[in-house]
Write an enzyme that holds these catalytic residues in place. Structure first.
Site, PDB file in Angstrom:
ATOM      1  N   ARG A  27      40.880  37.688  28.642  1.00 59.93           N
ATOM      2  CA  ARG A  27      41.424  36.861  29.733  1.00 59.93           C
ATOM      3  C   ARG A  27      42.638  36.060  29.273  1.00 59.93           C
ATOM      4  NH1 ARG A  27      36.069  35.619  32.215  1.00 59.93           N
ATOM      5  NH2 ARG A  27      36.005  33.657  31.133  1.00 59.93           N
ATOM      6  N   ARG A  31      43.951  31.543  34.208  1.00 67.06           N
ATOM      7  CA  ARG A  31      44.181  30.264  34.875  1.00 67.06           C
ATOM      8  C   ARG A  31      44.448  29.091  33.942  1.00 67.06           C
ATOM      9  NH1 ARG A  31      39.136  30.045  38.897  1.00 67.06           N
ATOM     10  NH2 ARG A  31      38.198  31.211  37.164  1.00 67.06           N
ATOM     11  N   ARG A  40      50.077  33.347  40.827  1.00 68.08           N
ATOM     12  CA  ARG A  40      48.944  33.588  41.719  1.00 68.08           C
ATOM     13  C   ARG A  40      49.163  32.894  43.060  1.00 68.08           C
ATOM     14  NH1 ARG A  40      42.513  33.340  40.226  1.00 68.08           N
ATOM     15  NH2 ARG A  40      41.711  33.027  42.320  1.00 68.08           N
ATOM     16  N   ASP A  77      41.094  43.813  37.333  1.00 70.96           N
ATOM     17  CA  ASP A  77      39.740  43.290  37.446  1.00 70.96           C
ATOM     18  C   ASP A  77      38.767  44.452  37.294  1.00 70.96           C
ATOM     19  OD1 ASP A  77      37.223  42.376  39.280  1.00 70.96           O
ATOM     20  OD2 ASP A  77      38.240  40.649  38.434  1.00 70.96           O
ATOM     21  N   TYR A 154      27.062  43.986  40.026  1.00 73.12           N
ATOM     22  CA  TYR A 154      27.809  43.403  41.144  1.00 73.12           C
ATOM     23  C   TYR A 154      27.614  44.211  42.425  1.00 73.12           C
ATOM     24  CZ  TYR A 154      30.250  40.410  37.804  1.00 73.12           C
ATOM     25  OH  TYR A 154      30.547  39.463  36.847  1.00 73.12           O
TER      26      TYR A 154
END
Length: 361
Positions: A27, A31, A40, A77, A154
């Site tokens: 990652r 963020r 973003r 992703d 998921y």
């Protein structure tokens, strides 16, 4: 295809001599970086960012503009595959990924099909091409996918879960249905990663984020067996160069010996496993990647340097007694034991990378 100018990452994965221990961060485009948050914001939402090759290229390169990282990782992703299968991926603010149509009915599971990566996931391949062009052979580009079991978590749960109740109920009650999902996922991941390789990635990583939640028996049957199928089906070389494969199972330290036998080039480790002990057990078979606790990056720069040094010394301690002089660090890629936190101070990352590059065993 020539190797990148800085190929330490690739050489480490292939257990070849390196100039320094290479480092990249899971990652690393995320963020914690103000420039990422600005991109973003311009994209409007996370999925728009993933599905724009130009913006995905922009954020992939952002951490490399700040730090002397030894590899770039494709910005995407793991849930792009189930999204391409028609499950309706969306991101709820503050709640993470969710699916509009989770797999709960047998007919829906039987109807699953393998998406064509050059059709349904063309935007990923276009991003790979654009990123490789922008990198200009400076450092390698890593491609990735989720493991079949992690994707299934998921797909069945409909989003993140603290106990994986739905998928584990299926595992014990209707293992035939779960095996069908995993079979389709394994085919899809193999095709997806091979398409990434054909488009230009120079190494691939399989993220088995939830494999560590399984029992000893279930891990081998429902996770590792399908990862092994993928590894055996991947391009080992492309355009004249070896394409290394990394397998990362969070919480998988107890299965190192079995994982080292599946044909991958490297195993990623979380922070709960000793790198030195792992190297003594399987370092003659695979390279190792890891494994600083991401929370260490909230400490002072001096503490970060000390902890990174402990990780590096732990790996060096596992070198075989008959290792050639000057090779105690061969076969190691430094990384975090999981993804970097969005709250990490960006300047602390620089302290970490400089410490890793400066280390000499």
């Amino acid at each position: 295809m020539a190797r990148p100018n800085n190929d330490n990452f690739l050489r480490a994965l292939l257990r070849e001599p390196v100039d320094h221990t290479p480092v990249w961060l899971m990652r690393q485009a995320g963020r914690y970086l103000p420039e990422y948050n600005e991109t973003r914001r311009r994209a409007g939402n996370f999925l728009n960012l993933c599905k724009s090759p130009t913006l995905a290229c922009e954020v992939t390169l952002q951490p490399l503009a700040r730090y002397k990282l030894d590899a770039a990782i494709l910005f995407s992703d793991i849930l792009t595959i189930p999204d391409a299968m028609g499950l309706g991926l969306y991101f709820a603010e503050g709640e993470g990924p969710k699916f509009e149509r989770p797999l709960r009915e047998e007919w829906a599971i039987r109807d699953l099909s393998v998406p064509d990566p050059y059709d349904h996931l063309r935007y990923v391949m276009d991003a790979v091409v654009e990123i490789r062009r922008a990198l200009d052979n400076s450092v390698p580009l890593i491609g990735f996918s989720g493991s079949p079991f992690t994707l299934a978590c998921y797909m069945v749960e409909g989003g993140s879960s603290s106990d994986h109740r739905a998928i584990k109920t299926m595992l014990y009650e209707r293992p035939d249905l779960l095996h069908h999902i995993l079979d389709i996922n394994a085919q899809a991941v193999t095709a997806y990663l091979n398409a990434q390789i054909e488009s230009g990635v120079q190494a691939v990583q399989i993220f088995d984020t939830w494999g560590g939640s399984l029992s000893h028996r279930a891990f081998r049957e429902f996770s590792l067996a399908y990862i092994q199928r993928i590894v055996s089906g991947l391009h080992k070389t492309w355009d004249g160069e070896r394409i290394p494969c990394i397998v990362f199972t969070k919480g998988g330290g107890q299965w190192l010996d079995a994982m080292a036998e599946i044909g991958c080039d490297a195993l990623g480790l979380d922070w709960t496993t000793s790198l030195g002990e792992a190297r003594r057990r399987v370092g003659h078979k695979v390279a190792l990647q890891g494994n600083l606790d991401p929370m260490a990056l909230f400490a002072s720069p001096d503490a970060i340097v000390a902890e990174a040094t402990r990780v590096l010394e732990d790996y060096a301690s596992g070198a075989p007694m008959d290792a050639p002089a000057g090779s105690p660090m061969t076969g190691h890629v430094f990384n975090l034991g999981h993804g970097i936190s969005q709250f990490t101070p960006p300047e602390h990352v620089n302290a970490l990378i400089e410490a890793v590059h400066a280390f000499r065993a």
